[in-house]
Design a protein around this motif. Sequence first.
Motif, short mmCIF file in Angstrom:
data_model
loop_
_atom_site.label_atom_id
_atom_site.label_comp_id
_atom_site.label_asym_id
_atom_site.label_seq_id
_atom_site.Cartn_x
_atom_site.Cartn_y
_atom_site.Cartn_z
N ARG A 258 1.05 -1.41 -0.21
CA ARG A 258 -0.30 0.10 0.21
C ARG A 258 0.94 1.48 -0.05
O ARG A 258 1.85 1.49 0.54
CB ARG A 258 -0.72 0.05 1.33
CG ARG A 258 -0.29 0.33 2.49
CD ARG A 258 -1.61 0.51 3.63
NE ARG A 258 -0.75 1.17 4.18
CZ ARG A 258 -0.21 0.45 6.03
NH1 ARG A 258 -0.95 -0.64 6.29
NH2 ARG A 258 0.11 0.61 6.85
N PRO A 259 0.50 2.41 0.16
CA PRO A 259 0.95 3.63 0.07
C PRO A 259 1.72 4.25 0.87
O PRO A 259 0.92 3.54 2.12
CB PRO A 259 0.22 5.27 -0.49
CG PRO A 259 -1.43 4.00 -0.97
CD PRO A 259 -0.87 2.76 -0.98
N ALA A 260 2.60 4.87 1.54
CA ALA A 260 3.23 4.67 2.34
C ALA A 260 2.10 6.21 3.55
O ALA A 260 2.79 6.83 3.82
CB ALA A 260 5.04 6.12 2.16
N THR A 261 0.85 5.39 3.95
CA THR A 261 0.80 6.09 5.25
C THR A 261 0.54 4.60 5.93
O THR A 261 0.82 3.36 5.88
CB THR A 261 -0.56 6.15 4.78
OG1 THR A 261 -1.31 4.58 3.85
CG2 THR A 261 -0.96 7.03 3.64
N THR A 262 0.30 4.77 7.60
CA THR A 262 0.17 4.27 8.46
C THR A 262 -0.92 4.39 9.13
O THR A 262 -1.81 5.53 8.64
CB THR A 262 1.45 4.53 9.72
OG1 THR A 262 1.52 6.51 9.97
CG2 THR A 262 2.86 4.95 9.45
N PHE A 263 -1.98 3.56 9.65
CA PHE A 263 -2.50 3.21 10.41
C PHE A 263 -2.80 3.33 11.62
O PHE A 263 -2.02 2.22 12.49
CB PHE A 263 -3.47 2.80 9.46
CG PHE A 263 -4.40 2.91 8.24
CD1 PHE A 263 -4.86 3.99 8.01
CD2 PHE A 263 -3.41 1.66 7.42
CE1 PHE A 263 -4.93 4.18 6.70
CE2 PHE A 263 -3.29 2.20 5.84
CZ PHE A 263 -4.49 3.11 5.63
N PRO A 264 -3.60 3.44 13.63
CA PRO A 264 -3.89 3.11 14.20
C PRO A 264 -3.54 0.99 14.22
O PRO A 264 -2.82 1.31 15.18
CB PRO A 264 -4.94 3.21 14.94
CG PRO A 264 -5.23 4.97 13.77
CD PRO A 264 -4.85 4.52 12.50
N MET A 265 -3.64 0.36 13.47
CA MET A 265 -4.43 -0.74 13.41
C MET A 265 -3.04 -1.97 12.99
O MET A 265 -2.60 -2.89 13.48
CB MET A 265 -5.03 -1.51 12.78
CG MET A 265 -5.52 -1.45 11.16
SD MET A 265 -6.76 -1.99 9.96
CE MET A 265 -7.28 -0.52 9.83
N ASP A 266 -1.89 -1.12 12.49
CA ASP A 266 -0.43 -1.63 12.01
C ASP A 266 -0.05 -2.40 13.08
O ASP A 266 0.24 -3.88 12.63
CB ASP A 266 0.32 -0.65 11.54
CG ASP A 266 -0.26 0.00 10.25
OD1 ASP A 266 -1.17 -1.19 9.45
OD2 ASP A 266 0.44 0.99 9.14
N LYS A 267 0.26 -1.91 13.62
CA LYS A 267 0.76 -2.36 15.15
C LYS A 267 0.04 -4.01 15.72
O LYS A 267 0.94 -4.94 15.52
CB LYS A 267 1.26 -1.50 16.05
CG LYS A 267 1.80 -0.33 16.04
CD LYS A 267 1.67 0.38 18.04
CE LYS A 267 0.86 1.04 17.57
NZ LYS A 267 1.28 2.29 18.74
#
Length: 310
Positions: A258-267
């Motif tokens: 995916r593009p270089a974005t982070t989401f709170p659920m990533d961890k």
Amino acid sequence: MQMKNNVTEFILLGLTQDPFRKKMVFVIFLIFYLGTLVGNLLIITTIKTSRALGSPMYFFLFHLSLSDTCFSTCIAPRMIVDALLKKVTISFNECIVQIFSFHFFGCLEIFILVLVAVDRYVAICKPLRYTNIMSHQVCGVLVAVAWVGSCVHSSAQILLTLSLPFCGPNVIDHYLCDLQPLLKLACTDTYVTNLLLVSNSGAICTVSFVMLMLSYAIILHSLRNHSAEGRKKALSTCISHIIVVILFFVPCMFIYTRPATTFPMDKMITVFYTIGTPLLNPLIYTLRNAEVKNAMRMLWSKNLISDDKR
């Protein structure tokens, strides 16, 4: 003009900042890590010492357990210790080492899972040619290629990381160092770097997942020609393998394609394939196997007999 890297360390926020939840993280993941070590080291010892487990499948499972042990050790011990600290920092050099080891053993696990699926395909769909196709020489070459390929992949991750300039801030909203969260901190345009990341890590995850699903689909389709008992046994094995593959690859693809974005659920999603899979693999791939159980009993009996003689 190339920007200078002014960051010498990063701050890791971990899974949570709540003191009570950090204690829960410490206890839960300590149990998970100890379970991973015990399960995988037991398998490694059993396969290495048992003559009955000399087939190519167990050769691959030996390397799978080895990669699981190393993969988990790259992440879990530091994560467990960090849960006891108020402020967690990691030096730039330590971050680089963690990225290399994390991607090396993670990629190795992917390649070994593919080899296990190939082995099962040949064993079920080409049983008469199994010993010729999956000879010891061929298996040795395949595993060597997996190790070299993993080294190439992780080296590419390091080159991409070192190409990024960091001039602050230095706070990583994660419990580990990885290229994806680091892209957010780089003080330059990361479009090309992210594109290379997707074409590297994302492609490996996606292509391997498709290959695994196709191989298991072919295996399941070929089971119609087997006896009811053989079909039931193979079906149970394949379904459990597919579940582990989905739990490992789907989170990987979500993170790296995916593009270089982070989401709170990533961890929490990352936990599935960094902590969960190394714990599940020995249970699903090996400890449910009757041959492995018998080999463990024999190994245990030999140890008891040798202790009695002393």
